[in-house]
Design a protein around this motif. Structure first.
Motif, PDB file in Angstrom:
ATOM      1  N   ARG A  88      25.629 -11.365 -21.472  1.00 16.32           N
ATOM      2  CA  ARG A  88      26.250 -12.624 -21.054  1.00 16.32           C
ATOM      3  C   ARG A  88      25.513 -13.789 -21.700  1.00 16.32           C
ATOM      4  O   ARG A  88      24.419 -13.626 -22.241  1.00 16.32           O
ATOM      5  CB  ARG A  88      26.213 -12.769 -19.538  1.00 16.32           C
ATOM      6  N   PHE A  89      26.129 -14.977 -21.608  1.00 17.64           N
ATOM      7  CA  PHE A  89      25.439 -16.188 -22.036  1.00 17.64           C
ATOM      8  C   PHE A  89      24.521 -16.629 -20.909  1.00 17.64           C
ATOM      9  O   PHE A  89      24.889 -16.553 -19.733  1.00 17.64           O
ATOM     10  CB  PHE A  89      26.439 -17.314 -22.356  1.00 17.64           C
ATOM     11  N   ALA A 134      21.561 -19.745 -19.787  1.00 18.61           N
ATOM     12  CA  ALA A 134      20.900 -21.008 -20.086  1.00 18.61           C
ATOM     13  C   ALA A 134      19.449 -20.734 -20.440  1.00 18.61           C
ATOM     14  O   ALA A 134      18.824 -19.815 -19.906  1.00 18.61           O
ATOM     15  CB  ALA A 134      20.984 -21.934 -18.878  1.00 18.61           C
ATOM     16  N   SER A 191      22.862 -26.965 -18.789  1.00 11.04           N
ATOM     17  CA  SER A 191      22.925 -25.758 -19.615  1.00 11.04           C
ATOM     18  C   SER A 191      23.400 -24.560 -18.804  1.00 11.04           C
ATOM     19  O   SER A 191      24.154 -23.714 -19.298  1.00 11.04           O
ATOM     20  CB  SER A 191      21.550 -25.458 -20.230  1.00 11.04           C
ATOM     21  N   PHE A 223      21.476 -22.455 -24.742  1.00  6.25           N
ATOM     22  CA  PHE A 223      21.863 -21.164 -24.188  1.00  6.25           C
ATOM     23  C   PHE A 223      21.699 -20.089 -25.246  1.00  6.25           C
ATOM     24  O   PHE A 223      21.493 -20.388 -26.426  1.00  6.25           O
ATOM     25  CB  PHE A 223      23.309 -21.212 -23.678  1.00  6.25           C
ATOM     26  N   GLN A 224      21.782 -18.839 -24.803  1.00  6.34           N
ATOM     27  CA  GLN A 224      21.750 -17.714 -25.735  1.00  6.34           C
ATOM     28  C   GLN A 224      22.533 -16.554 -25.142  1.00  6.34           C
ATOM     29  O   GLN A 224      22.776 -16.500 -23.939  1.00  6.34           O
ATOM     30  CB  GLN A 224      20.323 -17.290 -26.053  1.00  6.34           C
ATOM     31  N   TRP A 225      22.922 -15.644 -26.006  1.00  4.41           N
ATOM     32  CA  TRP A 225      23.561 -14.395 -25.574  1.00  4.41           C
ATOM     33  C   TRP A 225      22.434 -13.405 -25.351  1.00  4.41           C
ATOM     34  O   TRP A 225      21.614 -13.158 -26.241  1.00  4.41           O
ATOM     35  CB  TRP A 225      24.524 -13.898 -26.654  1.00  4.41           C
ATOM     36  N   ASN A 237      30.745 -17.947 -20.184  1.00  2.00           N
ATOM     37  CA  ASN A 237      30.955 -16.581 -19.695  1.00  2.00           C
ATOM     38  C   ASN A 237      32.364 -16.408 -19.145  1.00  2.00           C
ATOM     39  O   ASN A 237      33.017 -15.392 -19.399  1.00  2.00           O
ATOM     40  CB  ASN A 237      29.914 -16.227 -18.630  1.00  2.00           C
ATOM     41  N   LYS A 268      33.349 -14.281 -22.434  1.00  2.00           N
ATOM     42  CA  LYS A 268      32.618 -13.012 -22.305  1.00  2.00           C
ATOM     43  C   LYS A 268      33.474 -11.785 -22.630  1.00  2.00           C
ATOM     44  O   LYS A 268      33.087 -10.938 -23.405  1.00  2.00           O
ATOM     45  CB  LYS A 268      32.034 -12.894 -20.905  1.00  2.00           C
ATOM     46  N   ALA A 311      26.679 -22.476 -19.762  1.00  3.95           N
ATOM     47  CA  ALA A 311      26.635 -21.028 -20.002  1.00  3.95           C
ATOM     48  C   ALA A 311      27.599 -20.297 -19.070  1.00  3.95           C
ATOM     49  O   ALA A 311      28.276 -19.345 -19.486  1.00  3.95           O
ATOM     50  CB  ALA A 311      25.207 -20.507 -19.825  1.00  3.95           C
ATOM     51  N   THR A 312      27.689 -20.741 -17.821  1.00  7.04           N
ATOM     52  CA  THR A 312      28.631 -20.133 -16.874  1.00  7.04           C
ATOM     53  C   THR A 312      30.061 -20.306 -17.357  1.00  7.04           C
ATOM     54  O   THR A 312      30.860 -19.366 -17.323  1.00  7.04           O
ATOM     55  CB  THR A 312      28.444 -20.745 -15.469  1.00  7.04           C
TER      56      THR A 312
END
Length: 159
Positions: free
Chosen positions: A72-73, A75, A25, A66-68, A33, A37, A29-30
């Motif tokens: 940023r996103f 994990a 995750s 993940f979430q905002w 972004n 992003k 998420a990285t």
């Protein structure tokens, strides 16, 4: 065409399911972004703020949570039900990323599933459709000879 031939073999999925969840995750998420992003409109950012999302790769037995978080996103641990789950096979996600398949086609053929907040799902789909994402052109990420060994057809031109 029989879509089952594009599914990962069950033993591969079982093996992948043994991997720890959070590092995947975090990597996902990285990647989001890096890719998205700077391309997310302010209204989309506001709507996504605090929403928990899950990408589930059905044949690989992997999920990415993940979430905002406002900037940023990030994990998150897979605790409780996310606001939105998007599920498909690894091959179908690859087709979507390469824009070789339309999400509506996959959805109506039951190869792409969405569970949870359908309004949020439509927002995500429409936002991704509106953004030009050259980062998903696999040929820019690795040489064609390498990709062709890993993903059949990936080494060919996308024109």
């Amino acid at each position: 065409m029989n879509q089952n031939r594009f599914l990962l073999p069950e033993p591969v999925g079982k093996l992948l399911s043994l991997l720890p969840v959070f590092p995947g995750s975090l990597l996902f998420a990285t990647g989001l972004n890096l890719a998205l992003k700077g391309n997310l409109p302010e209204d989309v950012r506001q709507t996504l703020n605090g929403k928990k999302l899950r990408i589930k790769v059905s044949d690989a037995c992997l999920s990415f949570d993940f979430q905002w978080n406002g900037s940023r996103f990030a994990a998150v641990q897979p605790v409780g039900e996310p606001d939105l789950t998007i599920c498909a096979s690894a091959h179908d996600f690859l087709l979507l990323a390469r824009r070789q398949e339309d999400p509506d086609t996959l959805f109506f053929s039951r190869r792409l599933l969405m569970e949870g907040d359908t309004e949020l799902g439509l927002l995500v789909k429409n936002t991704l459709d509106a953004i030009d994402l050259p980062v998903f052109e696999l040929g820019r990420l690795a040489p064609a000879r390498v990709l062709g060994r890993i993903i059949p057809g990936a080494g060919r031109s996308q024109s």
